[in-house]
Design an enzyme around this catalytic site. Structure first.
Site, PDB file in Angstrom:
ATOM      1  NE  ARG A 225      24.867  39.940 105.832  1.00 15.20           N
ATOM      2  CZ  ARG A 225      25.173  40.669 106.105  1.00 15.20           C
ATOM      3  NH1 ARG A 225      25.087  41.384 107.233  1.00 15.20           N
ATOM      4  NH2 ARG A 225      25.814  41.373 105.120  1.00 15.20           N
ATOM      5  CG  PHE A 241      21.378  44.469 118.303  1.00 14.98           C
ATOM      6  CD1 PHE A 241      21.031  45.825 119.126  1.00 14.98           C
ATOM      7  CD2 PHE A 241      21.415  43.440 119.173  1.00 14.98           C
ATOM      8  CE1 PHE A 241      21.221  45.892 120.518  1.00 14.98           C
ATOM      9  CE2 PHE A 241      21.613  43.413 120.596  1.00 14.98           C
ATOM     10  CZ  PHE A 241      21.535  44.780 121.133  1.00 14.98           C
ATOM     11  CG  ASP A 263      17.544  47.719 114.695  1.00 10.81           C
ATOM     12  OD1 ASP A 263      18.471  47.180 114.417  1.00 10.81           O
ATOM     13  OD2 ASP A 263      17.468  49.211 114.722  1.00 10.81           O
ATOM     14  CG  ASP A 312      25.240  42.094 113.710  1.00 11.01           C
ATOM     15  OD1 ASP A 312      26.214  42.214 114.295  1.00 11.01           O
ATOM     16  OD2 ASP A 312      24.487  42.240 112.601  1.00 11.01           O
ATOM     17  CB  CYS A 352      31.282  45.055 114.830  1.00 12.32           C
ATOM     18  SG  CYS A 352      30.435  46.367 115.641  1.00 12.32           S
TER      19      CYS A 352
END
Length: 408
Positions: A225, A241, A263, A312, A352
Site C-alpha cells: 500500500r 475490491f 467494493d 486487489d 493472495c
C-alpha cells in the site's frame, strides 16, 4: 541409555519421511501407516519411520486429511509452558527486528511459518485477534493465549484483550465448531467494543474485528500500500475490491488528484467512507458499491477516465481444482483494466492465493496484456510484508503476488 518417549507412535511412509526431512511439517492421512498407543483428536504423537526412527512430534487430527502437523523435530524438546513461551518470544522478537519498530499493528503468529501450525494472531493496537484452524492448537489455547499476553505485556506492550475469530468453515475439517468472542484472560477486563482504531503508514483505520473479513483487516499488504501511495501523486485512481479502503486511502494520502474506491460489499464501503473522513481525505475520494466484473466493462464507454488502477481481489481459488477458472477471472479483470488505462497509465495487481503460483500469475498477465494490445513495464514485484514470513520449505506460506506496472 535411550529415553522412553511417552507419546503414541505414528509410523509414516518413506514419502512423508522425505518431506519431513526437507522441512515440511504436514503428514497426510495416506502417509500414516499405523498408530501405536492411545490418543485423542489433537493430541501430540511422535512420527517415526517404518523402522522406528524418530522423525518429529506433532498434533494428530482424526478428521483432517492433514493427519499430523509437526511442531518439532528435536527429540529432546519438552512441550511444556516454557517451550511455548520460547516459541512466542522468538516470533515476537522476529517481528520487532523485521518491522523496524512498526509493531503496533502486525501479524504476531503466522501459523506454520512460526511453528504454530493452524494458528493466526494479529495485533490491532491493544487487541490480539486469533484464529485456531487446527485441533491441536485449539486444545492448547489455554496455554498459548495467556503466554501471548504475558510475553507482549512483559515487553511493555499494552494488550487489553484477545478476541477469537473462529467463525471459519475450515475448522469443520478438524472436527471443530465455529465460534467467536473474547477469550477470558485472568485479571483482564476486556473492552466493550469490538472495533478499534489502528494507524498504518500514517493512516487511521477503524477495524471491526468481530465482523470484518478474516481477522478484521489485511495486514499483509502494508508496504505494498505504501508503494502505491508513492506513485499516486496527481493521478486519477480507481481502487477495485477496496474492502475498507486501504489502497485507496494510501493513494489519496500520497497526493492523488481523485480516488474512486469500489467494493461489492455495502458495509465495507461504509467503513471505507468512515476511514476517509477520519483522515480528512473525503474531498478527493468517492465510493461505489458495485461488482468489479460488471463495472470494468461499463467504464469502457464511460466518460470517467483513470490513469492508475489497483486490483486487489479476494482469493479466486482456494484449491488446486479451481485454479484454471480462477486464472480466467484474474485475466478478465486485468485485461479490462489494461484496456481502460491510457498509454503511460499505471496498474497495481495482485493475487493472495497460494494455489495460484507466481509462474501462472505471470503467464496470465502476459496473456492479458497481449489481448489488451499493450506492453507492461514493470516497476515493482513484491510479496507479503515480513511479519508474514515465507518458509522456503513450506510453499503454502508463499502466497501473495503483487506487481506494479506502467502500461505502454
Amino acid at each position: 541409555m535411550k529415553t522412553e518417549r511417552k507419546y503414541p507412535k505414528a509410523k509414516i511412509t518413506k514419502k512423508a519421511e522425505i518431506s519431513a526431512a526437507g522441512g515440511h511439517p504436514w503428514i497426510y492421512d495416506t502417509e500414516v501407516l499405523s498408530v501405536e498407543g492411545d490418543y485423542e483428536n489433537g493430541d501430540l504423537v511422535d512420527a517415526v519411520t517404518e523402522k522406528g526412527k524418530y522423525v518429529g512430534t506433532g498434533f494428530i487430527s482424526t478428521e483432517s486429511k492433514i493427519r499430523i502437523r509437526l511442531i518439532s523435530q528435536n527429540a529432546n524438546d519438552k512441550f511444556d509452558r516454557e517451550f511455548f513461551r520460547r516459541r512466542i518470544k522468538y516470533a515476537w522478537d522476529y517481528r520487532k527486528t523485521v518491522m523496524g519498530g512498526d509493531i503496533s499493528c502486525c501479524r504476531v503468529i503466522f501459523g506454520e511459518a512460526d511453528q504454530f501450525p493452524g494458528l493466526t494472531v494479529d495485533r490491532f493496537g491493544d487487541v490480539l485477534v486469533t484464529q485456531c484452524l487446527s485441533v491441536g492448537i485449539e486444545k492448547l489455547k489455554d496455554v498459548i493465549f495467556p503466554l501471548l499476553y504475558e510475553v507482549l505485556t512483559a515487553d511493555g506492550q499494552e494488550i487489553r484483550g484477545i478476541y477469537e475469530r473462529n467463525d471459519v468453515a475450515i475448522r469443520k475439517l478438524e472436527g471443530l465448531e465455529e465460534n467467536k468472542g473474547w477469550y477470558p484472560l485472568e485479571g483482564v477486563t476486556t473492552p466493550e467494543k469490538t472495533e478499534t482504531t489502528i494507524v498504518e503508514n500514517g493512516i487511521k483505520y477503524t477495524v471491526d474485528f468481530e465482523n470484518g473479513q478474516k481477522t478484521g483487516f489485511f495486514l499483509d499488504q502494508k508496504y505494498n500500500r505504501l508503494a502505491v501511495g508513492k506513485i499516486a501523486k496527481g493521478k486519477r485512481v480507481l481502487d477495485c475490491f477496496t474492502h475498507t479502503g486501504s489502497f485507496a486511502l494510501n493513494a489519496a494520502m500520497g497526493g492523488a488528484k481523485a480516488v474512486c474506491a469500489v467494493d461489492v460489499s455495502e458495509s465495507a464501503v461504509e467503513m471505507a467512507k468512515r476511514n476517509a473522513e477520519a483522515n480528512g481525505l473525503s474531498d478527493r475520494m468517492s465510493f461505489c458499491v458495485a461488482d468489479v466484473f460488471d463495472l470494468l466493462p461499463e467504464l469502457e464507454s464511460s466518460s470517467e477516465k483513470y490513469d492508475f488502477i489497483i486490483l486487489d481481489p479476494p482469493a479466486f481459488t482456494k484449491s488446486r481444482k479451481t485454479v484454471e477458472s480462477a486464472s480466467r477471472g484474474y485475466k478478465e479483470i486485468n485485461m479490462r483494466a489494461m484496456k481502460l488505462l491510457p498509454r503511460g497509465g499505471y496498474l497495481a495487481t495482485c493475487s493472495c492465493s497460494h494455489f495460484m503460483p507466481n509462474e501462472l500469475f505471470v503467464k496470465m498477465l502476459h496473456s492479458a496484456a497481449k489481448d489488451a494490445g499493450v506492453q507492461l513495464r514493470q516497476i515493482e514485484a513484491r510479496q507479503q510484508s515480513p511479519d508474514h514470513p515465507i518458509l522456503w520449505n513450506v510453499p503454502e506460506t508463499d502466497y501473495l503476488k503483487f506487481y506494479i506496472f506502467q502500461v505502454i
